[in-house]
Write a protein that holds these residues in place. Structure first.
Motif, PDB file in Angstrom:
ATOM      1  N   MET A  68       0.827  -1.209   0.000  1.00 32.05           N
ATOM      2  CA  MET A  68       0.000   0.000   0.000  1.00 32.05           C
ATOM      3  C   MET A  68       0.860   1.258   0.000  1.00 32.05           C
ATOM      4  SD  MET A  68      -2.945  -0.789   2.794  1.00 32.05           S
ATOM      5  CE  MET A  68      -3.859  -2.314   2.855  1.00 32.05           C
ATOM      6  N   GLN A  69       1.856   1.267   0.873  1.00 27.17           N
ATOM      7  CA  GLN A  69       2.677   2.464   1.033  1.00 27.17           C
ATOM      8  C   GLN A  69       3.471   2.775  -0.232  1.00 27.17           C
ATOM      9  OE1 GLN A  69       3.118   1.935   5.900  1.00 27.17           O
ATOM     10  NE2 GLN A  69       4.941   1.778   4.635  1.00 27.17           N
ATOM     11  N   GLU A  70       3.910   1.733  -0.924  1.00 26.24           N
ATOM     12  CA  GLU A  70       4.624   1.955  -2.180  1.00 26.24           C
ATOM     13  C   GLU A  70       3.727   2.656  -3.193  1.00 26.24           C
ATOM     14  OE1 GLU A  70       6.817  -0.571  -5.756  1.00 26.24           O
ATOM     15  OE2 GLU A  70       5.737  -1.624  -4.169  1.00 26.24           O
ATOM     16  N   ASN A  71       2.527   2.136  -3.406  1.00 25.58           N
ATOM     17  CA  ASN A  71       1.633   2.725  -4.405  1.00 25.58           C
ATOM     18  C   ASN A  71       1.096   4.082  -3.966  1.00 25.58           C
ATOM     19  OD1 ASN A  71       1.885   0.552  -6.211  1.00 25.58           O
ATOM     20  ND2 ASN A  71       0.330  -0.615  -5.104  1.00 25.58           N
ATOM     21  N   TYR A  72       0.803   4.218  -2.684  1.00 28.82           N
ATOM     22  CA  TYR A  72       0.406   5.518  -2.140  1.00 28.82           C
ATOM     23  C   TYR A  72       1.430   6.583  -2.495  1.00 28.82           C
ATOM     24  CZ  TYR A  72       0.289   9.094   1.577  1.00 28.82           C
ATOM     25  OH  TYR A  72       0.301  10.276   2.276  1.00 28.82           O
ATOM     26  N   SER A  73       2.714   6.235  -2.405  1.00 21.79           N
ATOM     27  CA  SER A  73       3.786   7.229  -2.547  1.00 21.79           C
ATOM     28  C   SER A  73       3.945   7.746  -3.968  1.00 21.79           C
ATOM     29  CB  SER A  73       5.116   6.639  -2.071  1.00 21.79           C
ATOM     30  OG  SER A  73       5.620   5.660  -2.977  1.00 21.79           O
ATOM     31  N   PHE A  74       3.294   7.116  -4.942  1.00 24.12           N
ATOM     32  CA  PHE A  74       3.394   7.638  -6.307  1.00 24.12           C
ATOM     33  C   PHE A  74       2.909   9.087  -6.371  1.00 24.12           C
ATOM     34  CE2 PHE A  74       4.645   3.624  -7.610  1.00 24.12           C
ATOM     35  CZ  PHE A  74       4.793   3.529  -8.981  1.00 24.12           C
ATOM     36  N   PHE A  75       1.805   9.397  -5.672  1.00 20.27           N
ATOM     37  CA  PHE A  75       1.231  10.738  -5.760  1.00 20.27           C
ATOM     38  C   PHE A  75       1.243  11.495  -4.437  1.00 20.27           C
ATOM     39  CE2 PHE A  75      -0.075   9.608  -9.906  1.00 20.27           C
ATOM     40  CZ  PHE A  75      -0.466  10.761 -10.560  1.00 20.27           C
ATOM     41  N   LEU A 121      12.175  10.589  -1.903  1.00 24.45           N
ATOM     42  CA  LEU A 121      11.898   9.161  -1.810  1.00 24.45           C
ATOM     43  C   LEU A 121      12.428   8.431  -3.044  1.00 24.45           C
ATOM     44  CD1 LEU A 121      10.343   6.742  -0.482  1.00 24.45           C
ATOM     45  CD2 LEU A 121       8.427   7.390  -1.949  1.00 24.45           C
ATOM     46  N   TYR A 122      13.075   7.296  -2.783  1.00 25.27           N
ATOM     47  CA  TYR A 122      13.543   6.411  -3.855  1.00 25.27           C
ATOM     48  C   TYR A 122      13.010   5.008  -3.582  1.00 25.27           C
ATOM     49  CZ  TYR A 122      16.758  10.244  -4.835  1.00 25.27           C
ATOM     50  OH  TYR A 122      17.283  11.474  -5.131  1.00 25.27           O
ATOM     51  N   ARG A 123      12.191   4.503  -4.498  1.00 25.59           N
ATOM     52  CA  ARG A 123      11.671   3.139  -4.377  1.00 25.59           C
ATOM     53  C   ARG A 123      12.686   2.196  -5.022  1.00 25.59           C
ATOM     54  NH1 ARG A 123       6.868   6.462  -5.515  1.00 25.59           N
ATOM     55  NH2 ARG A 123       7.597   6.459  -7.662  1.00 25.59           N
ATOM     56  N   LEU A 124      13.613   1.701  -4.213  1.00 20.74           N
ATOM     57  CA  LEU A 124      14.745   0.936  -4.749  1.00 20.74           C
ATOM     58  C   LEU A 124      14.344  -0.457  -5.219  1.00 20.74           C
ATOM     59  CD1 LEU A 124      17.478   1.791  -2.069  1.00 20.74           C
ATOM     60  CD2 LEU A 124      16.988   2.991  -4.204  1.00 20.74           C
ATOM     61  N   LYS A 125      13.572  -1.153  -4.408  1.00 19.05           N
ATOM     62  CA  LYS A 125      13.136  -2.511  -4.718  1.00 19.05           C
ATOM     63  C   LYS A 125      11.673  -2.648  -4.326  1.00 19.05           C
ATOM     64  CE  LYS A 125      17.172  -4.371  -5.940  1.00 19.05           C
ATOM     65  NZ  LYS A 125      17.423  -5.020  -7.259  1.00 19.05           N
ATOM     66  N   SER A 126      10.968  -3.550  -5.025  1.00 21.64           N
ATOM     67  CA  SER A 126       9.547  -3.744  -4.750  1.00 21.64           C
ATOM     68  C   SER A 126       9.215  -5.220  -4.772  1.00 21.64           C
ATOM     69  CB  SER A 126       8.702  -3.015  -5.795  1.00 21.64           C
ATOM     70  OG  SER A 126       7.345  -3.409  -5.706  1.00 21.64           O
ATOM     71  N   PHE A 127       8.408  -5.669  -3.798  1.00 25.23           N
ATOM     72  CA  PHE A 127       7.971  -7.061  -3.791  1.00 25.23           C
ATOM     73  C   PHE A 127       7.158  -7.420  -5.031  1.00 25.23           C
ATOM     74  CE2 PHE A 127       8.236  -7.329   1.099  1.00 25.23           C
ATOM     75  CZ  PHE A 127       9.447  -8.011   1.028  1.00 25.23           C
ATOM     76  N   ALA A 184      12.773  -2.409  -0.785  1.00 26.62           N
ATOM     77  CA  ALA A 184      13.667  -1.415  -0.187  1.00 26.62           C
ATOM     78  C   ALA A 184      13.231  -0.011  -0.572  1.00 26.62           C
ATOM     79  CB  ALA A 184      15.112  -1.645  -0.625  1.00 26.62           C
ATOM     80  N   VAL A 185      13.187   0.876   0.419  1.00 26.32           N
ATOM     81  CA  VAL A 185      12.892   2.290   0.181  1.00 26.32           C
ATOM     82  C   VAL A 185      13.985   3.136   0.809  1.00 26.32           C
ATOM     83  CG1 VAL A 185      10.395   2.132  -0.085  1.00 26.32           C
ATOM     84  CG2 VAL A 185      11.363   2.263   2.194  1.00 26.32           C
ATOM     85  N   GLN A 186      14.339   4.206   0.112  1.00 31.44           N
ATOM     86  CA  GLN A 186      15.409   5.096   0.564  1.00 31.44           C
ATOM     87  C   GLN A 186      14.886   6.515   0.636  1.00 31.44           C
ATOM     88  OE1 GLN A 186      18.724   5.288  -2.141  1.00 31.44           O
ATOM     89  NE2 GLN A 186      19.967   6.586  -0.826  1.00 31.44           N
ATOM     90  N   TYR A 187      15.349   7.264   1.625  1.00 28.10           N
ATOM     91  CA  TYR A 187      14.999   8.667   1.806  1.00 28.10           C
ATOM     92  C   TYR A 187      16.300   9.455   1.881  1.00 28.10           C
ATOM     93  CZ  TYR A 187      10.933   6.103   3.608  1.00 28.10           C
ATOM     94  OH  TYR A 187       9.902   5.224   3.767  1.00 28.10           O
ATOM     95  N   VAL A 188      16.350  10.579   1.176  1.00 29.14           N
ATOM     96  CA  VAL A 188      17.570  11.389   1.151  1.00 29.14           C
ATOM     97  C   VAL A 188      17.205  12.836   1.449  1.00 29.14           C
ATOM     98  CG1 VAL A 188      19.532  12.179  -0.216  1.00 29.14           C
ATOM     99  CG2 VAL A 188      18.631   9.863  -0.558  1.00 29.14           C
ATOM    100  N   LYS A 189      17.873  13.399   2.442  1.00 29.67           N
ATOM    101  CA  LYS A 189      17.690  14.814   2.765  1.00 29.67           C
ATOM    102  C   LYS A 189      19.044  15.408   3.091  1.00 29.67           C
ATOM    103  CE  LYS A 189      14.872  18.013   5.527  1.00 29.67           C
ATOM    104  NZ  LYS A 189      15.911  18.890   6.084  1.00 29.67           N
ATOM    105  N   ASN A 190      19.502  16.310   2.231  1.00 26.57           N
ATOM    106  CA  ASN A 190      20.801  16.961   2.382  1.00 26.57           C
ATOM    107  C   ASN A 190      21.893  15.908   2.489  1.00 26.57           C
ATOM    108  OD1 ASN A 190      19.462  19.449   2.302  1.00 26.57           O
ATOM    109  ND2 ASN A 190      19.134  19.442   4.515  1.00 26.57           N
ATOM    110  N   GLU A 191      22.651  15.905   3.599  1.00 25.63           N
ATOM    111  CA  GLU A 191      23.798  15.015   3.716  1.00 25.63           C
ATOM    112  C   GLU A 191      23.453  13.676   4.347  1.00 25.63           C
ATOM    113  OE1 GLU A 191      23.295  16.936   7.619  1.00 25.63           O
ATOM    114  OE2 GLU A 191      23.279  17.660   5.537  1.00 25.63           O
TER     115      GLU A 191
END
Length: 698
Positions: free
Chosen positions: A530-537, A608-614, A621-628
């Motif tokens: 759910m969270q993966e698809n939610y995050s599209f928009f 947000l980066y959706r690195l891998k999906s079931f 795998a999900v990645q979040y990047v903010k500044n450093e």
């Protein structure tokens, strides 16, 4: 310049990376000339002619990808408006009356060639956000009524065939299930007839040609509306794709009286040349900067505890204080009591609408509990369901005319509830007054606003039956008015949008609420999908995600770490029954809460980066990047064939910087270029394994 006019026929809307070009074709129709990657010099568009639309044996409006197509007039696809004049004429034939520009706002006025009627097409460009806003206004300039039978917010056209469309195919407890369909012939319709956004589909469009996370052309738009919507995506036989989005025209009409106008909700659209990832990041940043209410927009959401699973309707002051004391020890920052606190509310059959404290449960009012919660260093929140009433309630006894009903039919119930007539200003005034009183008399920091049934009868004793097709829209405006007024009166209260889970997740609700409750299903594995698809928009910050005991619907046995990490992928909440939680488990949960507080700025505000999906990979795998800083969550559902090591390539880092990586209690330093190209190995084994990786520039 964000808006460029080339001659008197071509108008270019320019963002940082995209171009949207509109033209007046030789016969006077307004058409979409181009949408896509930015073209700096638009002069060549001035030379286009009708020869650009050669299709054998088709001509006129049949071959023009219009900005505002109207029913009739040699058009044989779904159109973006239908108007009926007083004499029964049912088409709109226009000329471009005038074009107005004010900074980054463009208005094109289309006036009927015979009737005193005009349509104002509005465009606003957000250059740095790569977003273009569209909306429309219909204006009756005459002395007789005009009937709008459909009036969409926006129309979009793309050349060629073989596009794919993506949206949700969902229900309660299974929200945000993504589904893709090819559009090679005919049309695809996404629609809500529930009276609100609903659980099945969502008010946006996303079309592409074999795009992926990081590659391909993607065209998208999100509607700022929380009522019945409709999106039509049609492969027109003139070899272009036509997209309509706006208010559903099913059981809708609007009577424009002389001198009146009707304004549609807005749609926010964009283009990505780098797949879904760039689309999501563009929308998330835009929402943060332009749509979210300012009070909470730049503040991280607090870790909350909700007492529903511990007590359900049996909400009593001493029990709640005991739960609050346990929650405070775990690092919770916001304590919330759910349903059952108001007078006569012991189950779901009674008392909705009677928003007064139950003195048998709270002899000293809410103040005793609120004071205890505040003394423990937490904020206090409460649950409400404003739009509903029960048959067994003082409100219904006093005002049986305040619900939607047909006089000659039995009133249909959903979840033992009647739906209040939010199109009636008197009802909205009552709700403003009663909730203003609740918030004024009590030091409440947070409201969980629920809505647990769909619309049925759309009859109102407040309106003549000739106006009943307007109720669907007026109901949504009544809801907006209520939340808007409460926010004005109490600007420092945090509001969460819940509608039996994710039934009101949309850009209209985002304008007034600070977060969403995406689903009543808290199963950690289901939630990852759910969270993966939610995050599209929708932005991660708006995604409340809880740790609970029974995990919702699947009776799945999942390790605590897997469940906590799933919840920590969004805005963390806890709903466990602390009365039955061991001290050892509470300490472990506290440790996870401490970790979440350390990383939540990155999770809630990072890219947000959706690195891998079931859905396509062995791990998720999900990645979040903010500044450093960066945070990565990795999940395995089941080990297969003894495989324990997986190579994970990261994204969004600086390839010239080194990063300290903390994972599984150890540290190492790797270069950003190495991590994004070669990758890093992670170990996951058994059933429902998971890990957290934290990165920081050295």
């Amino acid at each position: 310049m964000a808006i460029q006019q080339i001659g008197n026929r071509v108008f270019g809307l320019q963002t940082k990376n995209t171009s949207y070009v509109i033209g007046v074709e030789p016969n006077g129709l307004l058409e979409t000339l181009y949408w896509g990657k930015k073209i700096e010099n638009l002069e060549d568009f001035q030379e286009y002619t009708a020869e650009d639309h050669k299709v054998p044996n088709l001509f006129g409006p049949q071959v023009i990808p219009e900005e505002c197509s109207s029913f009739g007039g040699l058009r044989y696809h779904d159109t973006s408006m239908k108007v009926v004049f007083a004499d029964g004429t049912g088409d709109f034939r226009y000329r471009v009356e005038k074009v107005l520009q004010d900074g980054e706002h463009l208005e094109i006025v289309l006036k009927d060639t015979f009737y005193p009627f005009a349509v104002h097409l509005h465009y606003e460009v957000f250059p740095e956000n790569d977003i273009i806003k569209k909306w429309r206004v219909a204006e009756n300039l005459g002395e007789t009524p005009v009937e709008l039978e459909s009036f969409y917010s926006g129309e979009y056209s793309l050349p060629g065939n073989d596009y794919q469309t993506w949206n949700f195919n969902s229900r309660w407890g299974a929200e945000f299930r993504g589904h893709s369909d090819p559009i090679r012939a005919g049309k695809k319709v996404y629609e809500s007839l529930y009276g609100l956004t609903g659980h099945n589909a969502n008010p946006f469009f996303l079309v592409h040609k074999d795009a992926g996370e990081t590659f391909g052309d993607v065209y998208y738009g999100a509607l700022e509306y929380s009522g019945n919507f409709k999106t039509v995506i049609e492969a027109v036989n003139s070899e272009y794709l036509n997209i309509l989005i706006g208010i559903s025209d099913t059981d809708f009409s609007w009577s424009l009286q002389p001198g009146e106008s009707f304004e549609t909700p807005a749609v926010y659209s964009g283009y990505s040349d780098q797949g879904f990832e760039k689309m999501s990041q563009t929308l998330h940043r835009f929402c943060l900067e332009k749509l979210m209410p300012s009070y909470m927009a730049e503040k991280p959401l607090p870790v909350l505890y909700n007492s529903w699973y511990a007590t359900t309707f049996d909400v009593r002051v001493k029990d709640q204080i005991a739960l609050a004391e346990n929650a405070a020890k775990m690092g919770v920052e916001l304590f919330v009591i759910d349903d059952g606190w108001f007078d006569g509310r012991n189950d779901d059959t009674a008392a909705l609408g009677d928003w007064y404290v139950d003195l048998s449960k709270f002899p000293n009012g809410l103040s005793e509990l609120i004071t205890a919660v505040k003394n423990l260093g937490m904020k206090f929140g409460i649950w409400i369901e404003p739009e509903m009433t029960n048959k067994k309630s003082k409100l219904y006894a006093a005002h049986p005319d305040w619900i939607y009903r047909y006089d000659n039919r039995e009133v249909l119930m959903g979840r033992n509830q009647y739906e209040l007539d939010m199109s009636n200003p008197e009802v909205v005034e009552y709700l403003i007054d009663i909730f203003d009183k609740l918030l004024t008399e009590n030091d409440i920091d947070y409201i969980k606003w629920d809505m647990n049934r769909y619309a049925a009868e759309v009859g109102s004793r407040n309106r003549d039956s000739s106006e009943w097709k307007e109720i669907w829209f007026r109901n949504t405006q009544g809801v907006y008015r209520l939340i808007r007024e409460l926010r004005k009166l109490h600007p420092h209260v945090e509001f969460e949008a819940c509608a039996s889970g994710g039934g009101r997740v949309d850009y209209g609700a985002m304008r007034y609420f600070d977060e969403y409750w995406p689903s009543d299903n808290s199963d950690p594995l289901d939630r990852l999908y759910m969270q993966e698809n939610y995050s599209f928009f929708y932005p991660i910050k708006y995604m409340r995600s809880w740790l609970t005991d029974d995990f919702g619907m699947d009776n799945r046995s999942v390790p605590l770490q897997f469940a906590m990490y799933t919840a920590m992928c969004g805005s963390l909440g806890i709903g466990t029954n602390l009365n039955e939680t061991s001290e050892e488990k509470k300490e472990i949960i506290k440790d996870y809460v401490d970790v979440y507080k350390r990383i939540r700025e990155v999770v809630q505000f990072g890219d947000l980066y959706r690195l891998k999906s079931f859905t396509r990979d062995e791990i998720h795998a999900v990645q979040y990047v903010k500044n450093e800083r960066s945070v990565v969550f990795v999940f395995l559902d089941h080990e297969q064939y003894g495989k324990k090591y997986y190579c994970l390539t990261l994204r969004g880092l600086d390839q010239d910087k080194n990063y300290r990586i903390r994972m599984n209690g150890s540290e190492q330093v790797k270069n950003g270029g190495y991590l994004m190209n070669k990758g890093i190995y992670v170990e996951l084994k058994g059933d429902y394994d998971s890990l957290l990786m934290e990165l920081e520039e050295v």
